[in-house]
Design a protein around this motif. Structure first.
Motif, PDB file in Angstrom:
ATOM      1  N   THR A   1       0.838  -1.207   0.000  1.00  0.00           N
ATOM      2  CA  THR A   1       0.000   0.000   0.000  1.00  0.00           C
ATOM      3  C   THR A   1       0.868   1.249   0.000  1.00  0.00           C
ATOM      4  OG1 THR A   1      -1.790  -1.133   1.185  1.00  0.00           O
ATOM      5  CG2 THR A   1      -1.773   1.276   1.267  1.00  0.00           C
TER       6      THR A   1
ATOM      7  N   ILE B   1       1.044   8.081  -6.391  1.00  0.00           N
ATOM      8  CA  ILE B   1      -0.245   8.743  -6.193  1.00  0.00           C
ATOM      9  C   ILE B   1      -0.063  10.042  -5.425  1.00  0.00           C
ATOM     10  CG2 ILE B   1      -2.478   8.551  -5.000  1.00  0.00           C
ATOM     11  CD1 ILE B   1      -2.475   5.571  -5.683  1.00  0.00           C
ATOM     12  N   THR B   2       0.803  10.017  -4.413  1.00  0.00           N
ATOM     13  CA  THR B   2       1.075  11.230  -3.626  1.00  0.00           C
ATOM     14  C   THR B   2       1.661  12.335  -4.497  1.00  0.00           C
ATOM     15  OG1 THR B   2       1.446   9.920  -1.615  1.00  0.00           O
ATOM     16  CG2 THR B   2       2.363  12.140  -1.650  1.00  0.00           C
TER      17      THR B   2
ATOM     18  N   THR C   1      -5.240   7.526  -0.293  1.00  0.00           N
ATOM     19  CA  THR C   1      -5.263   8.633  -1.254  1.00  0.00           C
ATOM     20  C   THR C   1      -6.028   9.822  -0.694  1.00  0.00           C
ATOM     21  OG1 THR C   1      -5.137   7.097  -3.129  1.00  0.00           O
ATOM     22  CG2 THR C   1      -5.976   9.313  -3.578  1.00  0.00           C
ATOM     23  N   ILE C   2      -7.178   9.552  -0.104  1.00  0.00           N
ATOM     24  CA  ILE C   2      -7.989  10.628   0.482  1.00  0.00           C
ATOM     25  C   ILE C   2      -7.260  11.274   1.650  1.00  0.00           C
ATOM     26  CG2 ILE C   2     -10.157  11.149   1.678  1.00  0.00           C
ATOM     27  CD1 ILE C   2     -11.403   8.791   0.095  1.00  0.00           C
TER      28      ILE C   2
ATOM     29  N   VAL D   1      -5.534   1.647  -0.323  1.00  0.00           N
ATOM     30  CA  VAL D   1      -4.989   2.647  -1.250  1.00  0.00           C
ATOM     31  C   VAL D   1      -5.991   3.780  -1.473  1.00  0.00           C
ATOM     32  CG1 VAL D   1      -4.306   3.068  -3.652  1.00  0.00           C
ATOM     33  CG2 VAL D   1      -3.369   1.103  -2.409  1.00  0.00           C
ATOM     34  N   ILE D   2      -7.260   3.437  -1.654  1.00  0.00           N
ATOM     35  CA  ILE D   2      -8.277   4.485  -1.834  1.00  0.00           C
ATOM     36  C   ILE D   2      -8.343   5.371  -0.594  1.00  0.00           C
ATOM     37  CG2 ILE D   2     -10.741   4.944  -2.132  1.00  0.00           C
ATOM     38  CD1 ILE D   2     -10.917   2.347  -3.754  1.00  0.00           C
TER      39      ILE D   2
ATOM     40  N   LEU E   1      -1.131  13.704  -6.628  1.00  0.00           N
ATOM     41  CA  LEU E   1      -2.010  14.545  -5.817  1.00  0.00           C
ATOM     42  C   LEU E   1      -1.400  15.930  -5.594  1.00  0.00           C
ATOM     43  CD1 LEU E   1      -3.155  11.987  -3.064  1.00  0.00           C
ATOM     44  CD2 LEU E   1      -4.581  12.967  -4.870  1.00  0.00           C
TER      45      LEU E   1
ATOM     46  N   LEU F   1       1.150   4.133  -3.024  1.00  0.00           N
ATOM     47  CA  LEU F   1       0.759   5.511  -2.711  1.00  0.00           C
ATOM     48  C   LEU F   1       1.841   6.541  -3.030  1.00  0.00           C
ATOM     49  CD1 LEU F   1      -1.213   5.024   0.637  1.00  0.00           C
ATOM     50  CD2 LEU F   1      -2.117   5.948  -1.505  1.00  0.00           C
TER      51      LEU F   1
ATOM     52  N   ILE G   1      -4.011  11.335   2.358  1.00  0.00           N
ATOM     53  CA  ILE G   1      -2.811  12.078   1.954  1.00  0.00           C
ATOM     54  C   ILE G   1      -3.187  13.380   1.246  1.00  0.00           C
ATOM     55  CG2 ILE G   1      -0.834  12.022   0.376  1.00  0.00           C
ATOM     56  CD1 ILE G   1      -0.412   9.121   1.212  1.00  0.00           C
ATOM     57  N   ALA G   2      -4.297  13.373   0.506  1.00  0.00           N
ATOM     58  CA  ALA G   2      -4.773  14.620  -0.102  1.00  0.00           C
ATOM     59  C   ALA G   2      -5.038  15.668   0.981  1.00  0.00           C
ATOM     60  CB  ALA G   2      -6.039  14.358  -0.913  1.00  0.00           C
TER      61      ALA G   2
END
Length: 423
Positions: free
Chosen positions: A312, A319-320, A364-365, A360-361, A323, A316, A367-368
């Motif tokens: 995970t 993805i980070t 993502t939220i 992961v979902i 973002l 991320l 870390i945003a």
């Protein structure tokens, strides 16, 4: 005070690989573990942490370079640098409140156990820096109000210990850490908002029925589902995004594959040292507090060896970076804390029972939100970093995902600003 701070700084500069074994040995002797056994366990813990740190350094060095290459390749314009948790920790230890807060936090922990507020005896002295950082934020914002700063640290500690208590059964069930809680400040803070978000994610139609775990991946994809192969694939994907040539892309893949393979083995060594102490402590406390359950508070590094956690965390990373580019209002360039993401998602992954998709979902939220908090935190974070020589003359705004993006520390920042504006 300066002499005391100097002594404290000397001890702390030895790092967790020395401090934690000393704490483990002392606790073991108190719990009447034979000296030879206590010494062996303490040294094993130290060696385990050396191994964990080596693997984290391997991850950090390779991810850091790849992230920088991505920034250069895509021309990202982000004005706040993520200096990473080591710099934030060093700044916390260098703050004026550090020397007094170490004994205060330890005494507060013992008092809270006595009054049954918490079940966690936090012996991870190194990670007291999270409590101290909260105090340092209060000290900076209120322009030197010692009482308010100490209050910030104590309240932060109380919340962390309470959450660690609540998460301990989940930690035992998923990570197999019996009698242990994980009161690491960043792990707790990300868990506080991540666990509820993960619960909501698990209720969404269609998504709730999708189960992606290391076991299901390996079962479906065979050798390509093994942790080291997942690391290889993720690493090569990041290498391509960074614009690496074939050789460097494969090298990055091998490095991340090594992290996936080696991290669980390093954590296993760490656990070999901790288990005898944990069992002895539990038996000792049972004899004297038959009606109570107590936990040993240890570093969340114990959790990052789990394949679902490290998988995970690695997913991320890109993805980070994405973002950071697309979130309106974000100014933070993720860098120093990219390798620390597995610490942040430890509670999230456990709460989702290792479901990588849900984790992961959720991550993502979370870390945003962390990026926006870290952006807001930047002025105070930069001021805190100026206590370090290497940052004193740096004409650059600084933040971090570990402190600036830490929900609980952000609340301390807001409370401090409110206090200062009112009083």
């Amino acid at each position: 005070m300066e002499t005391l701070l100097g002594v404290v700084q000397y001890i702390l500069n030895l790092g967790p690989t020395v401090i934690l074994p000393l704490a483990i040995f002392t606790i073991a002797v108190v719990f009447r573990v034979p000296v030879a056994k206590a010494l062996r366990s303490a040294i094993t813990v130290g060696i385990g942490f050396v191994g964990v740190n080596l693997v984290i350094s391997l991850l950090s060095d390779n991810l850091g370079v790849a992230a920088q290459k991505m920034v250069e390749r895509f021309g990202l314009n982000l004005t706040v640098v993520d200096a990473g948790w080591p710099a934030a920790a060093a700044a916390a230890w260098a703050s004026p409140v550090a020397a007094v807060l170490i004994p205060i936090c330890l005494i507060v922990n013992i008092i809270l156990i006595f009054f049954k507020f918490t079940k966690t005896l936090d012996i991870d002295i190194w990670n007291y820096w999270h409590f101290i950082a909260a105090g340092a934020v209060g000290f900076i914002v209120t322009e030197g109000n010692w009482f308010f700063a100490i209050g910030c640290a104590i309240v932060f500690e109380m919340v962390v210990l309470k959450v660690a208590d609540m998460a301990a059964p989940m930690v035992e069930e998923f990570y197999g850490l019996k009698g242990v809680s994980l009161p690491t400040g960043s792990t707790v803070a990300y868990g506080v908002i991540g666990v509820p978000i993960g619960w909501v994610i698990s209720k969404i139609p269609v998504i709730k029925d999708i189960e992606i775990s290391p076991e299901t991946i390996q079962k479906r994809f065979g050798i390509f589902g093994e942790p080291m192969m997942m690391g290889l694939i993720i690493g090569m994907g990041m290498g391509l995004l960074a614009g690496y040539d074939i050789g460097d892309t494969f090298k990055l893949g091998i490095s991340l594959g090594a992290v996936m393979l080696l991290m669980p083995r390093m954590v296993k060594i760490l656990m070999e040292g901790l288990i005898p102490i944990s069992e002895a402590a539990r038996e000792f406390l049972k004899e004297r507090y038959k009606d109570r359950e107590l936990y040993l508070g240890l570093d969340a590094a114990l959790s990052i060896g789990h394949p679902a956690n490290i998988s995970t965390g690695l997913i991320l990373v890109p993805i980070t970076l994405l973002l950071a580019v697309i979130i309106p209002g974000n100014k933070v360039l993720p860098f120093g804390d990219l390798a620390t993401i597995p610490f942040y998602v430890a509670y999230i992954v456990a709460s989702r029972k290792g479901n990588i998709l849900h984790s992961v979902i959720t991550g993502t939220i979370v870390i945003a939100l962390a990026l926006l908090m870290a952006t807001d935190f930047a002025p105070v974070h930069t001021q805190m970093m100026q206590g370090l020589d290497q940052f004193s003359d740096l004409g650059q705004s600084i933040s971090s995902l570990d402190t600036g993006g830490n929900f609980l520390k952000w609340l301390v920042l807001k409370a401090s600003q409110l206090f200062q504006s009112v009083f």
